[in-house]
Design a protein around this motif. Structure first.
Motif, PDB file in Angstrom:
ATOM      1  N   THR A  12       0.833  -1.202   0.000  1.00 34.62           N
ATOM      2  CA  THR A  12       0.000   0.000   0.000  1.00 34.62           C
ATOM      3  C   THR A  12       0.866   1.250   0.000  1.00 34.62           C
ATOM      4  N   ARG A  15      -3.002   5.332   0.877  1.00 36.83           N
ATOM      5  CA  ARG A  15      -4.434   5.019   0.746  1.00 36.83           C
ATOM      6  C   ARG A  15      -4.950   4.528   2.103  1.00 36.83           C
ATOM      7  N   GLN A  18      -8.806   3.563   2.604  1.00 37.12           N
ATOM      8  CA  GLN A  18      -9.196   2.389   1.829  1.00 37.12           C
ATOM      9  C   GLN A  18      -8.529   1.128   2.385  1.00 37.12           C
ATOM     10  N   THR A  22     -10.264  -2.325   3.866  1.00 37.38           N
ATOM     11  CA  THR A  22      -9.883  -3.651   3.385  1.00 37.38           C
ATOM     12  C   THR A  22      -9.439  -4.543   4.544  1.00 37.38           C
ATOM     13  N   ASP A  89      -7.137  -2.056  -2.402  1.00 38.04           N
ATOM     14  CA  ASP A  89      -8.484  -1.834  -2.922  1.00 38.04           C
ATOM     15  C   ASP A  89      -9.133  -3.128  -3.415  1.00 38.04           C
ATOM     16  N   HIS A 203     -13.151  -5.905  -6.173  1.00 31.43           N
ATOM     17  CA  HIS A 203     -12.211  -4.815  -6.444  1.00 31.43           C
ATOM     18  C   HIS A 203     -12.971  -3.497  -6.418  1.00 31.43           C
ATOM     19  N   GLU A 204     -12.532  -2.601  -5.566  1.00 34.06           N
ATOM     20  CA  GLU A 204     -13.098  -1.257  -5.496  1.00 34.06           C
ATOM     21  C   GLU A 204     -12.007  -0.283  -5.948  1.00 34.06           C
ATOM     22  N   SER A 206      -9.382   2.259  -6.607  1.00 25.80           N
ATOM     23  CA  SER A 206      -9.091   3.488  -5.886  1.00 25.80           C
ATOM     24  C   SER A 206      -9.031   4.678  -6.842  1.00 25.80           C
TER      25      SER A 206
END
Length: 298
Positions: A12, A15, A18, A22, A89, A203-204, A206
């Motif tokens: 990461t 973020r 987010q 997760t 994400d 999957h979202e 980013s």
């Protein structure tokens, strides 16, 4: 239901919110697994937030942005036979980690399994899905899903021994399309990879991403992978295809110049794939040419 056969690795950078969402989901799974987070030099307090809210998550703080090499660093600490990669994400869904571990247990020749990606908020299938589901690669009868010659890191679990055997992700490629070279090297070593319909990851995407920078790296890395592993004729032909499909702009030009600057080391480290792998890549070219997932945008 917690599985100790597989470890989740997340890289990461900047973020925080987010990532925290997760981690909340991943730690609450009925088959939750140990998690290692590599913070790639975030400046938004990501590492401190993980340490505060998720004390059981192993945290690696890097002062630099290691890109995909952060995964290599984490795998060095993995003590389970399998590792599942997850982005900040993406979220593996209930049962997916167990499914991956069960398959890797059952099939010793399997180096990696890749799951079905559903994209938030409406959970439609990722555009890459038809390529994976309808893969024309011929695999052995025992393979539990369509054979692959490419993977998506955040949707995949790997046998740690296979991952380490090929040296993990390339330090040269760093990030963006880094999976392609890894997958080809796994195949060249005789490891099989396949797609699993009922191993689901959400999957979202980013909004905190530099699409232009990613495109430049993606084009560069695609060219390097072609030049490193494909026979000269295929490499030249596919290079032309890549450049025709990319926008004619400064970003593409910068990617080509960066790739050309790497030619000395590429030629030194070039190792052409076995003929059977090259034959499989030729079979994939039609589906890749028509795939909306392979358009260079940003």
């Amino acid at each position: 239901m917690r599985t100790d056969r597989i470890t989740v690795v997340i890289i990461t950078r900047d973020r925080r919110d987010q990532l925290l969402r997760t981690l909340a989901q991943m730690t609450a799974l009925p088959d939750a697994a140990p998690i290692i987070v590599v913070d790639n030099g975030s400046s938004d307090g990501t590492a401190d937030a993980v340490a505060t809210h998720f004390a059981k998550v192993e945290l690696i703080r890097s002062s630099d942005n290691l890109g995909a090499l952060g995964r290599n660093l984490a795998v060095e600490r993995v003590r389970t036979p399998y590792v599942a990669f997850c982005d900040d994400d993406t979220q593996w869904q209930p049962g997916a980690l167990t499914r991956a571990a069960d398959l890797l247990d059952a099939y010793p020749g399997l180096g990696s399994v890749t799951g079905r990606c559903l994209v938030a908020p409406d959970l439609h299938e990722d555009p890459i899905t038809p390529e994976l589901r309808d893969s024309p690669i011929a695999g052995p009868d025992w393979l539990p899903g369509p054979a692959l010659l490419g993977v998506m890191a955040a949707l995949s679990a790997f046998r740690v021994r296979a991952f380490e055997e090929v040296g993990g992700f390339s330090r040269r490629l760093w990030f963006a399309g880094e999976e392609e070279l890894l997958a080809l090297d796994l195949a060249a070593r005789g490891w099989w990879m396949c797609w699993i319909e009922d191993m689901v990851i959400h999957h979202e995407p980013s909004r905190a991403r530099d699409a232009t920078h990613r495109r430049r790296l993606g084009i560069r890395n695609t060219l390097w992978t072609l030049w490193l592993r494909r026979p000269a004729r295929s490499a030249a032909r596919r290079t032309a295809v890549v450049l025709r499909s990319a926008p004619t702009d400064r970003t593409t030009l910068a990617a080509v110049f960066a790739a050309l600057r790497g030619l000395p080391w590429v030629l030194r480290e070039r190792k052409v794939l076995p003929a059977r792998i090259e034959a499989g890549l030729l079979l994939l070219e039609d589906s890749q040419r028509d795939s909306p997932a392979r358009r260079y945008v940003g």
